[in-house]
Write a protein that holds these residues in place. Sequence first.
Motif, PDB file in Angstrom:
ATOM      1  N   HIS A  36       0.561  -1.264  -0.220  1.00 39.84           N
ATOM      2  CA  HIS A  36       0.088   0.244   0.340  1.00 39.84           C
ATOM      3  C   HIS A  36       0.300   1.405  -0.213  1.00 39.84           C
ATOM      4  O   HIS A  36       0.655   2.455  -0.532  1.00 39.84           O
ATOM      5  CB  HIS A  36      -1.405   0.010   1.419  1.00 39.84           C
ATOM      6  CG  HIS A  36      -1.985   1.057   1.340  1.00 39.84           C
ATOM      7  ND1 HIS A  36      -1.635   2.801   2.108  1.00 39.84           N
ATOM      8  CD2 HIS A  36      -3.149   1.669   0.106  1.00 39.84           C
ATOM      9  CE1 HIS A  36      -2.321   2.849   1.836  1.00 39.84           C
ATOM     10  NE2 HIS A  36      -2.982   2.551   1.002  1.00 39.84           N
TER      11      HIS A  36
ATOM     12  N   ALA B 146       0.496   3.873  -3.403  1.00 38.97           N
ATOM     13  CA  ALA B 146       0.416   5.793  -2.908  1.00 38.97           C
ATOM     14  C   ALA B 146       1.745   6.239  -3.181  1.00 38.97           C
ATOM     15  O   ALA B 146       1.145   7.223  -3.767  1.00 38.97           O
ATOM     16  CB  ALA B 146       0.348   5.740  -1.579  1.00 38.97           C
TER      17      ALA B 146
ATOM     18  N   SER C 121       1.221   9.230  -5.941  1.00 38.44           N
ATOM     19  CA  SER C 121       1.607  10.174  -5.551  1.00 38.44           C
ATOM     20  C   SER C 121       2.282  11.142  -6.314  1.00 38.44           C
ATOM     21  O   SER C 121       2.669  12.551  -6.526  1.00 38.44           O
ATOM     22  CB  SER C 121       1.833  10.646  -4.008  1.00 38.44           C
ATOM     23  OG  SER C 121       0.663  10.197  -3.527  1.00 38.44           O
TER      24      SER C 121
ATOM     25  N   ASP D 270     -10.106  -1.927   2.849  1.00 34.43           N
ATOM     26  CA  ASP D 270     -10.418  -0.791   2.850  1.00 34.43           C
ATOM     27  C   ASP D 270      -8.622   0.000   2.426  1.00 34.43           C
ATOM     28  O   ASP D 270      -8.432   1.047   1.229  1.00 34.43           O
ATOM     29  CB  ASP D 270      -9.535  -0.340   4.262  1.00 34.43           C
ATOM     30  CG  ASP D 270     -10.740  -0.096   5.201  1.00 34.43           C
ATOM     31  OD1 ASP D 270     -12.055  -0.500   4.552  1.00 34.43           O
ATOM     32  OD2 ASP D 270     -10.804  -0.192   6.081  1.00 34.43           O
ATOM     33  N   GLN D 271      -7.384  -0.429   2.209  1.00 37.26           N
ATOM     34  CA  GLN D 271      -6.187  -0.613   1.491  1.00 37.26           C
ATOM     35  C   GLN D 271      -6.484  -0.788  -0.245  1.00 37.26           C
ATOM     36  O   GLN D 271      -6.168   0.159  -0.701  1.00 37.26           O
ATOM     37  CB  GLN D 271      -4.869  -1.339   1.564  1.00 37.26           C
ATOM     38  CG  GLN D 271      -4.650  -0.754   3.032  1.00 37.26           C
ATOM     39  CD  GLN D 271      -3.582  -2.060   3.308  1.00 37.26           C
ATOM     40  OE1 GLN D 271      -2.912  -3.330   2.761  1.00 37.26           O
ATOM     41  NE2 GLN D 271      -2.662  -1.678   4.815  1.00 37.26           N
TER      42      GLN D 271
ATOM     43  N   ARG E  51      -9.321  -0.433  -1.541  1.00 38.98           N
ATOM     44  CA  ARG E  51     -10.108   0.398  -1.885  1.00 38.98           C
ATOM     45  C   ARG E  51      -9.625   1.802  -2.380  1.00 38.98           C
ATOM     46  O   ARG E  51     -10.081   2.732  -3.129  1.00 38.98           O
ATOM     47  CB  ARG E  51     -11.557   1.061  -1.297  1.00 38.98           C
ATOM     48  CG  ARG E  51     -12.561  -0.422  -0.973  1.00 38.98           C
ATOM     49  CD  ARG E  51     -13.201   0.091  -0.706  1.00 38.98           C
ATOM     50  NE  ARG E  51     -14.472  -1.413  -0.633  1.00 38.98           N
ATOM     51  CZ  ARG E  51     -14.401  -2.169   0.877  1.00 38.98           C
ATOM     52  NH1 ARG E  51     -13.715  -2.012   2.617  1.00 38.98           N
ATOM     53  NH2 ARG E  51     -14.658  -3.171   1.066  1.00 38.98           N
ATOM     54  N   ASP E  52      -8.783   2.422  -1.464  1.00 37.02           N
ATOM     55  CA  ASP E  52      -8.431   3.456  -1.031  1.00 37.02           C
ATOM     56  C   ASP E  52      -7.241   3.835  -2.577  1.00 37.02           C
ATOM     57  O   ASP E  52      -6.827   4.820  -3.143  1.00 37.02           O
ATOM     58  CB  ASP E  52      -6.779   2.978   0.102  1.00 37.02           C
ATOM     59  CG  ASP E  52      -6.321   4.687   0.399  1.00 37.02           C
ATOM     60  OD1 ASP E  52      -6.670   5.989   0.045  1.00 37.02           O
ATOM     61  OD2 ASP E  52      -4.526   4.794   0.228  1.00 37.02           O
ATOM     62  N   LEU E  53      -6.204   2.438  -2.987  1.00 32.63           N
ATOM     63  CA  LEU E  53      -5.328   2.211  -4.017  1.00 32.63           C
ATOM     64  C   LEU E  53      -6.468   2.844  -5.598  1.00 32.63           C
ATOM     65  O   LEU E  53      -5.796   3.376  -6.261  1.00 32.63           O
ATOM     66  CB  LEU E  53      -4.206   1.354  -4.139  1.00 32.63           C
ATOM     67  CG  LEU E  53      -3.639   1.346  -2.469  1.00 32.63           C
ATOM     68  CD1 LEU E  53      -2.529  -0.293  -3.220  1.00 32.63           C
ATOM     69  CD2 LEU E  53      -2.482   2.424  -3.117  1.00 32.63           C
TER      70      LEU E  53
ATOM     71  N   ALA F 206      -8.945   4.680  -5.702  1.00 37.11           N
ATOM     72  CA  ALA F 206      -9.582   6.022  -5.315  1.00 37.11           C
ATOM     73  C   ALA F 206      -7.708   7.024  -5.538  1.00 37.11           C
ATOM     74  O   ALA F 206      -8.279   7.791  -6.667  1.00 37.11           O
ATOM     75  CB  ALA F 206      -9.859   6.024  -4.082  1.00 37.11           C
ATOM     76  N   ARG F 207      -6.915   6.231  -5.316  1.00 38.40           N
ATOM     77  CA  ARG F 207      -5.854   7.076  -5.391  1.00 38.40           C
ATOM     78  C   ARG F 207      -5.388   7.315  -6.996  1.00 38.40           C
ATOM     79  O   ARG F 207      -5.468   8.389  -7.454  1.00 38.40           O
ATOM     80  CB  ARG F 207      -4.415   6.468  -5.108  1.00 38.40           C
ATOM     81  CG  ARG F 207      -4.875   7.426  -3.071  1.00 38.40           C
ATOM     82  CD  ARG F 207      -3.499   6.520  -3.274  1.00 38.40           C
ATOM     83  NE  ARG F 207      -3.941   6.492  -0.866  1.00 38.40           N
ATOM     84  CZ  ARG F 207      -3.298   7.925  -0.920  1.00 38.40           C
ATOM     85  NH1 ARG F 207      -1.902   8.349  -1.214  1.00 38.40           N
ATOM     86  NH2 ARG F 207      -2.521   8.109   0.619  1.00 38.40           N
TER      87      ARG F 207
END
Length: 343
Positions: free
Chosen positions: A81, A85, A89, A105-106, A108-110, A112-113
């Motif tokens: 992750h 990320a 970025s 959760d990780q 989903r975050d990736l 979205a990122r």
Amino acid sequence: MTTNQRAVLTGAGAMSRKWLDAIKTVGGVDIVGIVDINPANAEARAAEQNINPEIGTDLKAMLDRLSPEIVFDVAIPAVRHGIVATALSAGAHVLSEKPMAETLDQARDLVARAEAAGRLHVVIQNRRYLAQLRRIRRLVASGAIGGITGVHCDFFLDPHFGGFREQMPHVLLLDMAVHTFDAARFVIDDAATSVYAEEWNPAGSWYERDASAFASFRFSQGAVMTYRGSWAAPGLRTSWESTWRITGTEGSILWDGADDIRAERAQPHVAGKLLPDTQVLEIPALDPADRIGGHLGVITDFLMATRGGPTPETVSRENIKSLAMVLGAIDSSTAGRRVEIII
């Protein structure tokens, strides 16, 4: 004159050799940096590949200095992750080893990122790039065996990896079964909605954690998948791809996980006869559009996508559905009951 894409590779372990060989085969990429917690590993891999990248232990600092277009993530799952990320970025496209994250959760975050950054995050699921699975999918999609009712896979091997896998929790489900789950999802073109699973470590196992597992999935269109597997099963080994039986309303497919694919379709039942006659089905040939080649196939599709080609089928917003099967199985095993799979 075309300028090569600049890339940084993270994780210089054994798997990185296969990645770098495939990247070299595709061409058009300069590995300008290698990041590893052990610089000696990175230096050895660079020397083996006859390249001269910057070597370091700090990914962010290297990305700030070199501004690569691509990051290849071949590191262990525990740091995935943070690596992905950081790379997104920095404006880089990312190709990651599986699993794509340690938690939903990780993941989903990736997803979205990547969408926010307008960059690709693609996951290596090299098994679905096997020619045999492409042919099986074509047969299933043709309707030759009717609607799919079951997918049943067995995986039994006894590898002595050494290193992190022999200490890794949920090692079979996270590191290996994800391939079979993803392949099943691909072959029947459906998503799992619930799972019941159990994990255990058999007597004589050289793994610290549970190296064996059973899982039963229900899919949205009614099919059931069963998986039985172990990484501590000496003798009479299956293929690394598992052995498969796919059942339909009108026929079945058998695959030994290697080259032997067989299929039969039942003939109309005759009154007074116990078992209907069957007809052997021809397995479709590969189509020129079929994506094959294992690691090379995935890496080729990823690099072509970064150059304006179509989005790879293992992009993270799709691969999260396979990860959800793995994490759902782990949750079920922990809870001792069937659980819903929610993306």
